[in-house]
Design a protein around this motif. Sequence first.
Motif, mmCIF file in Angstrom:
data_model
loop_
_atom_site.group_PDB
_atom_site.id
_atom_site.type_symbol
_atom_site.label_atom_id
_atom_site.label_comp_id
_atom_site.label_asym_id
_atom_site.label_seq_id
_atom_site.Cartn_x
_atom_site.Cartn_y
_atom_site.Cartn_z
ATOM 1 N N ASP A 116 -16.148 -20.548 27.785
ATOM 2 C CA ASP A 116 -17.570 -20.327 27.552
ATOM 3 C C ASP A 116 -18.448 -21.072 28.558
ATOM 4 O OD1 ASP A 116 -16.973 -18.734 25.404
ATOM 5 O OD2 ASP A 116 -17.252 -20.314 23.904
ATOM 6 N N TRP A 117 -17.863 -22.050 29.256
ATOM 7 C CA TRP A 117 -18.629 -22.869 30.194
ATOM 8 C C TRP A 117 -18.529 -22.367 31.628
ATOM 9 C CZ3 TRP A 117 -21.636 -27.295 29.272
ATOM 10 C CH2 TRP A 117 -21.701 -27.690 27.935
ATOM 11 N N LYS A 118 -17.832 -21.265 31.866
ATOM 12 C CA LYS A 118 -17.646 -20.796 33.246
ATOM 13 C C LYS A 118 -18.975 -20.506 33.933
ATOM 14 C CE LYS A 118 -14.358 -18.023 34.393
ATOM 15 N NZ LYS A 118 -13.399 -16.888 34.462
ATOM 16 N N HIS A 119 -19.873 -19.831 33.231
ATOM 17 C CA HIS A 119 -21.166 -19.496 33.844
ATOM 18 C C HIS A 119 -21.986 -20.754 34.097
ATOM 19 C CE1 HIS A 119 -19.853 -15.559 33.012
ATOM 20 N NE2 HIS A 119 -20.305 -15.464 31.775
ATOM 21 N N ILE A 137 -20.863 -23.704 34.759
ATOM 22 C CA ILE A 137 -20.276 -24.365 35.925
ATOM 23 C C ILE A 137 -20.771 -23.723 37.211
ATOM 24 C CG2 ILE A 137 -18.104 -24.790 37.152
ATOM 25 C CD1 ILE A 137 -16.777 -24.962 34.339
ATOM 26 N N SER A 138 -20.796 -22.401 37.248
ATOM 27 C CA SER A 138 -21.239 -21.697 38.455
ATOM 28 C C SER A 138 -22.679 -22.042 38.812
ATOM 29 C CB SER A 138 -21.107 -20.187 38.250
ATOM 30 O OG SER A 138 -19.767 -19.823 38.008
ATOM 31 N N PHE A 139 -23.558 -22.016 37.816
ATOM 32 C CA PHE A 139 -24.969 -22.254 38.095
ATOM 33 C C PHE A 139 -25.236 -23.737 38.372
ATOM 34 C CE2 PHE A 139 -25.414 -18.452 35.094
ATOM 35 C CZ PHE A 139 -25.172 -17.578 36.146
ATOM 36 N N THR A 140 -24.430 -24.602 37.794
ATOM 37 C CA THR A 140 -24.540 -26.028 38.121
ATOM 38 C C THR A 140 -24.198 -26.255 39.584
ATOM 39 O OG1 THR A 140 -23.981 -26.662 35.855
ATOM 40 C CG2 THR A 140 -23.727 -28.345 37.561
ATOM 41 N N ILE A 141 -23.186 -25.557 40.070
ATOM 42 C CA ILE A 141 -22.819 -25.656 41.485
ATOM 43 C C ILE A 141 -23.978 -25.216 42.368
ATOM 44 C CG2 ILE A 141 -21.324 -24.663 43.286
ATOM 45 C CD1 ILE A 141 -19.101 -24.565 41.186
ATOM 46 N N LEU A 142 -24.654 -24.124 41.988
ATOM 47 C CA LEU A 142 -25.788 -23.640 42.766
ATOM 48 C C LEU A 142 -26.873 -24.708 42.861
ATOM 49 C CD1 LEU A 142 -27.398 -21.439 44.220
ATOM 50 C CD2 LEU A 142 -28.126 -20.592 41.973
ATOM 51 N N VAL A 143 -27.209 -25.322 41.737
ATOM 52 C CA VAL A 143 -28.250 -26.352 41.724
ATOM 53 C C VAL A 143 -27.830 -27.544 42.588
ATOM 54 C CG1 VAL A 143 -29.497 -27.997 40.279
ATOM 55 C CG2 VAL A 143 -29.134 -25.658 39.477
ATOM 56 N N LEU A 199 -12.399 -20.515 42.253
ATOM 57 C CA LEU A 199 -11.433 -21.541 41.861
ATOM 58 C C LEU A 199 -12.077 -22.610 40.980
ATOM 59 C CD1 LEU A 199 -9.511 -22.031 45.237
ATOM 60 C CD2 LEU A 199 -8.640 -20.949 43.155
ATOM 61 N N VAL A 200 -13.257 -23.093 41.389
ATOM 62 C CA VAL A 200 -13.897 -24.186 40.647
ATOM 63 C C VAL A 200 -14.248 -23.755 39.226
ATOM 64 C CG1 VAL A 200 -15.963 -25.640 40.521
ATOM 65 C CG2 VAL A 200 -14.747 -25.377 42.694
ATOM 66 N N GLU A 201 -14.787 -22.538 39.057
ATOM 67 C CA GLU A 201 -15.171 -22.138 37.705
ATOM 68 C C GLU A 201 -13.951 -21.919 36.821
ATOM 69 O OE1 GLU A 201 -17.556 -18.632 37.807
ATOM 70 O OE2 GLU A 201 -15.840 -17.278 37.974
ATOM 71 N N ASN A 202 -12.828 -21.485 37.398
ATOM 72 C CA ASN A 202 -11.617 -21.312 36.596
ATOM 73 C C ASN A 202 -10.965 -22.652 36.278
ATOM 74 O OD1 ASN A 202 -10.395 -18.375 36.090
ATOM 75 N ND2 ASN A 202 -11.691 -18.320 37.902
ATOM 76 N N TYR A 203 -10.971 -23.571 37.220
ATOM 77 C CA TYR A 203 -10.456 -24.916 36.921
ATOM 78 C C TYR A 203 -11.334 -25.608 35.886
ATOM 79 C CZ TYR A 203 -7.482 -24.466 41.080
ATOM 80 O OH TYR A 203 -6.548 -24.065 41.998
ATOM 81 N N GLY A 204 -12.654 -25.437 36.015
ATOM 82 C CA GLY A 204 -13.559 -26.050 35.051
ATOM 83 C C GLY A 204 -13.364 -25.506 33.649
#
Length: 322
Positions: free
Chosen positions: A291-294, A296-302, A279-284
Amino acid sequence: MFNDFINQFWPSTVDGLAFGSIYALIALGYTMVYGVLRLINFAHSEVFMIGTFGAMFVPFVLGINSALTGLALVGVIILMILAGMLASAGTAVALERIAYRPLRRRGASRLAALISAIGASIFLQELFALIVIPEVFDRPQQGRIQMALPRIMERTELFSIAGHPVRVDQVLVIVAAIGMMIVLDRLVNRTKIGRGIRATAQNPEAAVLMGVNIDYIVRMTFLIGGGMAGVAGALYLIAYENTNYYIGFLFGIKAFTAAVLGGIGNLRGALVGGITLGLVENYGAIFFGSDWKHVISFTILVLVLMFRPTGILGESLQQARA
């Protein structure tokens, strides 16, 4: 920008739930192996990849080249899921036997097991790049090949939310994934194998004294986790109709992010983390672009590792209720 979010909210929500369900199924393999062995099985990403190819064999072998309906469609979907589970589960068990068990019996460090996992991941990816794609599908190897699945079902609208259509394949992915996770949760919490898994996760030495066969439990953990990745591979293939030998890389990292986000070692946390990440990566993507989906995902991990390393739920597999 706010109007774009309002207009795209429901389509992004449905897509996020579908992708999040796939992330969650893959994350179960990471979380189960970590709960039992305290090992991050980075080769699990290729277990998912092999599941997509296993599922793809079914329509190719049956010679399907057009959309199906009725019982024929249901039968093919079930066969694809079973084929994906078999391919991934077999790969996971082979990985445990060849790459991890010898190290475990020699008392090797976790770093050695981690290096072995990375090596196994690269080996499987390159194996499929060099052998499986050119030979099985009779396609020339020219860079990164995208293998397309013949369409087996029409992308018809099942219902709509606020005027936005929800397709039957999206519902299939979400419902099937949640159903499989419920089955796994019951298996771990209510069966003899599940008690063995939880006992081994909590205290391997005490589990041995109580008569638990550790090698059998570890093998079953890889088998079950690999099977869930195979289901994810089949559902992804049915919904998005393509695969390739490097597909496991991004999906593997995102599934690992989902496992950490929900609480690695926690089965229900894998579900929460996968859905949340999807949900977060699709909302982002609405605000920053697809192009920013990936990113966003890796930022969440950090961020999770920095501020909440135990994840949202934080409860480990060994603490699951009996």
